[in-house]
Design an enzyme around this catalytic site. Structure first.
Site, mmCIF file in Angstrom:
data_model
loop_
_atom_site.group_PDB
_atom_site.id
_atom_site.type_symbol
_atom_site.label_atom_id
_atom_site.label_comp_id
_atom_site.label_asym_id
_atom_site.label_seq_id
_atom_site.Cartn_x
_atom_site.Cartn_y
_atom_site.Cartn_z
ATOM 1 N N GLY A 76 -37.106 33.925 -29.880
ATOM 2 C CA GLY A 76 -37.388 33.786 -31.319
ATOM 3 C C GLY A 76 -36.629 34.654 -32.288
ATOM 4 O O GLY A 76 -36.739 34.409 -33.502
ATOM 5 N N GLY A 126 -33.359 34.906 -32.895
ATOM 6 C CA GLY A 126 -32.007 34.460 -33.279
ATOM 7 C C GLY A 126 -31.884 34.086 -34.743
ATOM 8 O O GLY A 126 -32.844 33.635 -35.373
ATOM 9 N N CYS A 165 -32.563 30.471 -35.183
ATOM 10 C CA CYS A 165 -33.648 30.016 -34.323
ATOM 11 C C CYS A 165 -34.904 29.814 -35.170
ATOM 12 O O CYS A 165 -35.189 30.611 -36.061
ATOM 13 C CB CYS A 165 -33.867 31.106 -33.284
HETATM 14 P P1 5GP Z 1 -28.186 35.735 -33.180
HETATM 15 O O1 5GP Z 1 -27.220 36.744 -32.639
HETATM 16 O O2 5GP Z 1 -27.500 34.655 -33.945
HETATM 17 O O3 5GP Z 1 -29.306 36.355 -33.929
HETATM 18 O O4 5GP Z 1 -28.888 35.065 -31.912
HETATM 19 C C1 5GP Z 1 -28.150 34.364 -30.927
HETATM 20 C C2 5GP Z 1 -29.116 33.805 -29.923
HETATM 21 O O5 5GP Z 1 -30.023 32.865 -30.533
HETATM 22 C C3 5GP Z 1 -28.478 32.973 -28.822
HETATM 23 O O6 5GP Z 1 -27.848 33.752 -27.846
HETATM 24 C C4 5GP Z 1 -29.670 32.195 -28.293
HETATM 25 O O7 5GP Z 1 -30.433 32.938 -27.371
HETATM 26 C C5 5GP Z 1 -30.513 31.986 -29.535
HETATM 27 N N1 5GP Z 1 -30.381 30.606 -30.040
HETATM 28 C C6 5GP Z 1 -29.261 29.916 -30.302
HETATM 29 N N2 5GP Z 1 -29.546 28.688 -30.786
HETATM 30 C C7 5GP Z 1 -30.876 28.591 -30.814
HETATM 31 C C8 5GP Z 1 -31.785 27.558 -31.215
HETATM 32 O O8 5GP Z 1 -31.423 26.483 -31.675
HETATM 33 N N3 5GP Z 1 -33.105 27.836 -31.060
HETATM 34 C C9 5GP Z 1 -33.547 29.024 -30.559
HETATM 35 N N4 5GP Z 1 -34.855 29.194 -30.416
HETATM 36 N N5 5GP Z 1 -32.732 30.023 -30.223
HETATM 37 C C10 5GP Z 1 -31.421 29.815 -30.329
#
Ligand code: 5GP
Length: 352
Positions: free
Chosen positions: A186, A188, A191
């Site tokens: 959660g 991301g 996300c």
């Molecule tokens: P960020 O660095 O952008 O905060 O987080 C990246 C991470 O978000 C990714 O490695 C993956 O675990 C998660 N993530 C990517 N796409 C999605 C999505 O569509 N839904 C969710 N729940 N998590 C995602």
């Protein structure tokens, strides 16, 4: 129903307390880490940051750019087999004892994912050393079964598996064959799981608890998601993360190979979650009737080559190390004391 009363923390809930230090410059700080993986026995030395396996972050172009700095990439899973085999065969790997990057082959847990992996592995052989097995919910029996099968059939590959957010499941995955457990549900940037399902865990507490569980068994964790600044990476490493995975912070660069669109006369890069409607339309023929998308799409400024951003990130983490007197990244966690801070009301309520 039960309520857990213990306070759980996110990156924004803490700051790192400065400590006396004999370091005079950031340049004295060594950000590389060395690990010998619990199951595979493989030796790793590099800067433990991994570009996320999202289709506009975990690209082959990103892998090449980050490799120059000893930073790793988890390739997204939508590349075709011949492309993957050719990439792994052509890739120059670091020589023994040299700092270097890892490239993870990413996959889900379907039979088709497994068959594809087998064929690429047959073609590229030992040149594929790292695998990332990635599902939104790492708590299912089918995920555990898949991990056990992969470990049994490939004892020498280094497996990163997730995602989970609790100590007991981290232990379970390590015992089932994971060398590195991916932590985060959660947090991301694109996300929407917390909104759509109400499920999640504040990321800093997840890191602290899962790292503690993993290290007790000789395993490692990768903090995945929620970093929006170099300071967040410093907090993740300070909390015990062995690797940190980045999506949004590396998005919007030339190496992302994503779509660039015109928005009110400005060039913007499309960045979306891998469970968003955009991704599902692109790869799965739309969102199935029984499920909802758990990701969103955003438009980001185009940020040019990733090199500049990476230097800023590494500079920030180096600076954090100097503030607490950690000559090496390895020492950061031991030298970290978090202080809890009151969150700004506008952060909590989203006011400007
Ligand atoms: P960020 O660095 O952008 O905060 O987080 C990246 C991470 O978000 C990714 O490695 C993956 O675990 C998660 N993530 C990517 N796409 C999605 C999505 O569509 N839904 C969710 N729940 N998590 C995602």
């Amino acid at each position: 129903m039960r309520i857990e009363e213990e306070l759980k923390l996110d990156f924004n809930d803490v700051l790192i307390r400065p400590k006396r230090s004999t370091l005079t410059s950031r340049s004295e700080v060594d950000l590389s880490r060395e690990y010998v993986f619990y199951h595979s026995g493989l030796h790793y030395q590099g800067i433990p940051i991994i570009a996320a396996n999202m289709d506009t972050v975990g690209t082959m172009e990103m892998a090449k750019a980050l490799a120059r700095h000893g930073v790793s990439v988890a390739l997204h899973k939508h590349y075709k087999e011949p492309e993957l085999a050719a990439f792994f065969k052509a890739r120059a790997r670091p020589k023994a004892g040299e700092a270097g990057s890892a490239v993870f082959y990413s996959m889900g847990i379907t039979e088709a994912d497994y068959r594809k992996f087998r064929r690429v592995k047959e073609a590229a052989g030992d040149l594929i050393e790292y695998v990332c097995v990635d599902v939104a919910n790492g708590y299912t029996k089918s995920f555990v079964g898949f991990l056990q099968k992969l470990r049994k059939n490939y004892p020498k590959i280094t497996i990163m598996a997730g995602n989970v957010v609790t100590g007991e499941m981290t232990e379970e995955l390590i015992l089932d064959g994971a060398d590195i457990v991916k932590v985060g549900i959660g947090p991301g940037s694109v996300c929407t799981t917390r909104k759509m399902t109400g499920v999640g865990y504040p990321q800093l507490s997840a890191i602290i608890e899962c790292a503690d569980a993993a290290h007790g068994l000789g395993g490692l964790i990768c903090a995945d998601g929620g970093c929006t600044s170099a300071g967040d990476l410093a907090k993740a490493f300070g909390g015990g993360a062995d690797f940190v995975m980045l999506g949004g912070m590396l998005a919007g660069h030339d190496e992302c190979m994503g779509d660039v669109v015109d928005s009110d006369g400005e060039r913007k890069a499309r960045f979306y979650g891998m469970s968003s409607r955009t991704a599902m339309d692109k790869y799965s023929g739309g969102v199935s009737a029984y499920r909802a998308s758990e990701g969103k799409e955003v438009l980001l400024d185009c940020r040019g080559p990733v090199e500049g951003t990476l230097r800023e990130i590494l500079g920030g983490v180096r600076s954090a190390c100097t503030y607490v007197g950690a000559r090496r990244l390895k020492e950061l966690s031991k030298r970290t004391t978090f202080i809890r801070v009151a969150r700004q009301l506008n952060e909590v309520f989203g006011q400007s």
